[in-house]
Design a protein around this motif. Structure first.
Motif, PDB file in Angstrom:
ATOM      1  N   UNK A  96      10.065  55.009  22.119  1.00 40.00           N
ATOM      2  CA  UNK A  96       9.705  55.420  23.479  1.00 40.00           C
ATOM      3  C   UNK A  96       9.944  54.291  24.481  1.00 40.00           C
ATOM      4  N   UNK A  97       9.712  53.045  24.046  1.00 42.95           N
ATOM      5  CA  UNK A  97       9.948  51.907  24.932  1.00 42.95           C
ATOM      6  C   UNK A  97      11.431  51.778  25.258  1.00 42.95           C
ATOM      7  N   UNK A  98      12.276  52.008  24.264  1.00 45.16           N
ATOM      8  CA  UNK A  98      13.713  51.939  24.495  1.00 45.16           C
ATOM      9  C   UNK A  98      14.157  53.034  25.468  1.00 45.16           C
ATOM     10  N   UNK A  99      13.555  54.219  25.343  1.00 43.54           N
ATOM     11  CA  UNK A  99      13.967  55.347  26.164  1.00 43.54           C
ATOM     12  C   UNK A  99      13.466  55.236  27.602  1.00 43.54           C
ATOM     13  N   UNK A 100      12.184  54.851  27.780  1.00 49.32           N
ATOM     14  CA  UNK A 100      11.576  54.860  29.098  1.00 49.32           C
ATOM     15  C   UNK A 100      11.587  53.503  29.795  1.00 49.32           C
ATOM     16  N   UNK A 139      -2.212  53.139  21.615  1.00 53.95           N
ATOM     17  CA  UNK A 139      -2.925  54.213  22.318  1.00 53.95           C
ATOM     18  C   UNK A 139      -3.104  55.386  21.349  1.00 53.95           C
ATOM     19  N   UNK A 140      -4.347  55.633  20.926  1.00 51.09           N
ATOM     20  CA  UNK A 140      -5.639  55.067  21.354  1.00 51.09           C
ATOM     21  C   UNK A 140      -5.770  53.579  21.002  1.00 51.09           C
ATOM     22  N   UNK A 141      -6.694  52.885  21.708  1.00 55.46           N
ATOM     23  CA  UNK A 141      -6.931  51.466  21.465  1.00 55.46           C
ATOM     24  C   UNK A 141      -8.415  51.243  21.153  1.00 55.46           C
ATOM     25  N   UNK A 142      -8.702  50.071  20.571  1.00 53.21           N
ATOM     26  CA  UNK A 142     -10.082  49.746  20.197  1.00 53.21           C
ATOM     27  C   UNK A 142     -10.691  48.709  21.132  1.00 53.21           C
ATOM     28  N   UNK A 143      -9.971  47.612  21.389  1.00 57.99           N
ATOM     29  CA  UNK A 143     -10.538  46.555  22.232  1.00 57.99           C
ATOM     30  C   UNK A 143      -9.563  46.037  23.280  1.00 57.99           C
ATOM     31  N   UNK A 144      -8.272  46.237  23.083  1.00 56.38           N
ATOM     32  CA  UNK A 144      -7.278  45.775  24.046  1.00 56.38           C
ATOM     33  C   UNK A 144      -6.012  46.592  23.894  1.00 56.38           C
ATOM     34  N   UNK A 145      -5.160  46.544  24.899  1.00 51.90           N
ATOM     35  CA  UNK A 145      -3.864  47.201  24.815  1.00 51.90           C
ATOM     36  C   UNK A 145      -2.833  46.365  25.563  1.00 51.90           C
ATOM     37  N   UNK A 146      -1.570  46.634  25.278  1.00 46.72           N
ATOM     38  CA  UNK A 146      -0.458  45.863  25.817  1.00 46.72           C
ATOM     39  C   UNK A 146       0.419  46.750  26.681  1.00 46.72           C
ATOM     40  N   UNK A 147       0.688  46.303  27.904  1.00 45.52           N
ATOM     41  CA  UNK A 147       1.687  46.936  28.766  1.00 45.52           C
ATOM     42  C   UNK A 147       2.997  46.172  28.545  1.00 45.52           C
ATOM     43  N   UNK A 148       3.987  46.868  28.041  1.00 37.65           N
ATOM     44  CA  UNK A 148       5.197  46.204  27.545  1.00 37.65           C
ATOM     45  C   UNK A 148       6.417  46.799  28.238  1.00 37.65           C
ATOM     46  N   UNK A 149       7.219  45.933  28.885  1.00 33.98           N
ATOM     47  CA  UNK A 149       8.474  46.348  29.509  1.00 33.98           C
ATOM     48  C   UNK A 149       9.640  45.866  28.658  1.00 33.98           C
ATOM     49  N   UNK A 150      10.637  46.699  28.547  1.00 36.29           N
ATOM     50  CA  UNK A 150      11.800  46.356  27.728  1.00 36.29           C
ATOM     51  C   UNK A 150      12.568  45.188  28.322  1.00 36.29           C
ATOM     52  N   UNK A 151      12.676  45.140  29.649  1.00 32.72           N
ATOM     53  CA  UNK A 151      13.332  44.031  30.355  1.00 32.72           C
ATOM     54  C   UNK A 151      12.383  43.525  31.441  1.00 32.72           C
ATOM     55  N   UNK A 152      12.579  42.320  31.968  1.00 34.69           N
ATOM     56  CA  UNK A 152      11.689  41.802  33.017  1.00 34.69           C
ATOM     57  C   UNK A 152      11.595  42.776  34.199  1.00 34.69           C
TER      58      UNK A 152
END
Length: 340
Positions: free
Chosen positions: A256-260, A267-280
């Motif tokens: 999904x990261x490659x596509x979007x 997700x779901x998460x327990x204590x933290x989550x990461x917002x991750x971009x494929x490129x800057x």
């Protein structure tokens, strides 16, 4: 002309064979081919003796023995972590060269656990002598997007007057058992040794260990058939070098990261989550985390300096449904998140 060869491996007699009607020329090598024997990974000593040359007693037995030390590396797949802790086989497929008298396993210091690897250089006054350590032949995870080498080290130099002397620690890459190699990184001087002392160096605190990573991702495709990394210590009149927690690992980008172009994990998460971009994300302006009622709980703003990844610590938030809104130049995206 005839001779009988007897060979021993690690103090155990393995085989013997007689060669007859040999065409031997003075001052020239004669190649004798024997049956192969299976050898396990690890450190070994091979001893070969000649017996009954030309069917007679050996007149000069002092020169009838050849002894060679060698190592056999193993095979492994990522992720690989080597801390030299296994008492039964502490090398675990890694191989030093020379086999003895160079890299050695020690329990005098460690970054983690109780053992590490020591290149004992303090008493060695040689210059430019090379001490190598080969990894197993490593197969990277199929379909991985990136590959990394991470290692921890501690080192000191020796000071003679105002000039600090240090050795060099290098990392090399090979796909053909060392016949050809590619330099990955080189450390010397202050980049290697944090201090200079006039006695054998042993790290005494956790703060004396440093960690570095080498990104091998741009070589990943060429390494799919297997590769080795090699740590090389080069003598420079310095002190001891310690090595621990050598890791080789891959990362696989979610589909999904490659596509979007971006994703939120887990997700779901327990204590933290990461917002991750494929490129800057040069156009990323802001991020807002809100609860199910729309109340904004966290928010971030950037002006051309947004990070590629952002870790959101949310351990203090109650379980339930949340909404993450990301704003870019002329675009907003919202993700529904569930905290367990």
């Amino acid at each position: 002309r005839s001779v009988r060869l007897i060979w021993w491996l690690n103090g155990i007699r393995k085989d013997s064979i007689s060669f007859n009607n040999l065409a031997v020329a003075r001052n020239k090598d004669t190649v004798l081919v024997a049956s192969p024997i299976a050898i396990n990974e690890g450190l070994h000593r091979l001893a070969v003796f000649t017996s009954r040359p030309n069917g007679q007693a050996d007149e000069v037995p002092a020169n009838d023995t050849l002894i060679r030390d060698f190592a056999v590396t193993g095979r492994a797949s990522t992720p690989v972590t080597q801390g030299f802790e296994n008492d039964n086989n502490a090398w675990q497929g890694w191989a030093p060269a020379p086999v003895f008298g160079a890299w050695q396993i020690s329990n005098a210091a460690a970054q983690t656990g109780s053992h590490s690897l020591l290149l004992n250089r303090f008493a060695d006054t040689s210059k430019s002598t090379v001490y190598e350590l080969y990894s197993p032949v490593i197969s990277p995870t199929a379909g991985a997007d990136s590959l990394f080498l991470r290692y921890s080290w501690a080192a000191a130099g020796r000071s003679t007057g105002p000039v600090a002397k240090t050795d060099t620690l290098e990392w090399w890459l090979t796909t053909d058992c060392g016949q050809t190699k590619q330099l990955l990184a080189r450390r010397f001087g202050a980049d290697l040794a944090a201090t200079s002392i006039e006695f054998p160096y042993t790290p005494a605190t956790a703060g004396e260990w440093r960690t570095a990573s080498i990104d091998l991702s741009n070589k990943l495709q060429a390494l799919s058939g297997g590769f080795q990394v090699m740590a090389r210590g080069v003598a420079g009149g310095g002190n001891n070098i310690w090595l621990d927690e050598v890791q080789l690992f891959t990362k696989t980008i979610p589909a999904a990261l490659k596509q979007e172009g971006f994703g939120v994990y887990p997700n779901p998460f327990a204590s933290s989550f990461l917002i991750w971009h494929l490129t800057p994300p040069t156009g990323w302006k802001s991020a807002r985390l809100a609860d199910a009622t729309g109340r904004v709980l966290r928010q971030w703003h950037w002006n051309g300096n947004a990070p590629q990844t952002l870790t959101v610590e949310a351990a203090s938030l109650p379980k339930g449904l949340y909404f993450l809104e990301l704003e870019y130049d002329g675009l907003k995206r919202t993700r529904k998140l569930l905290k367990l």
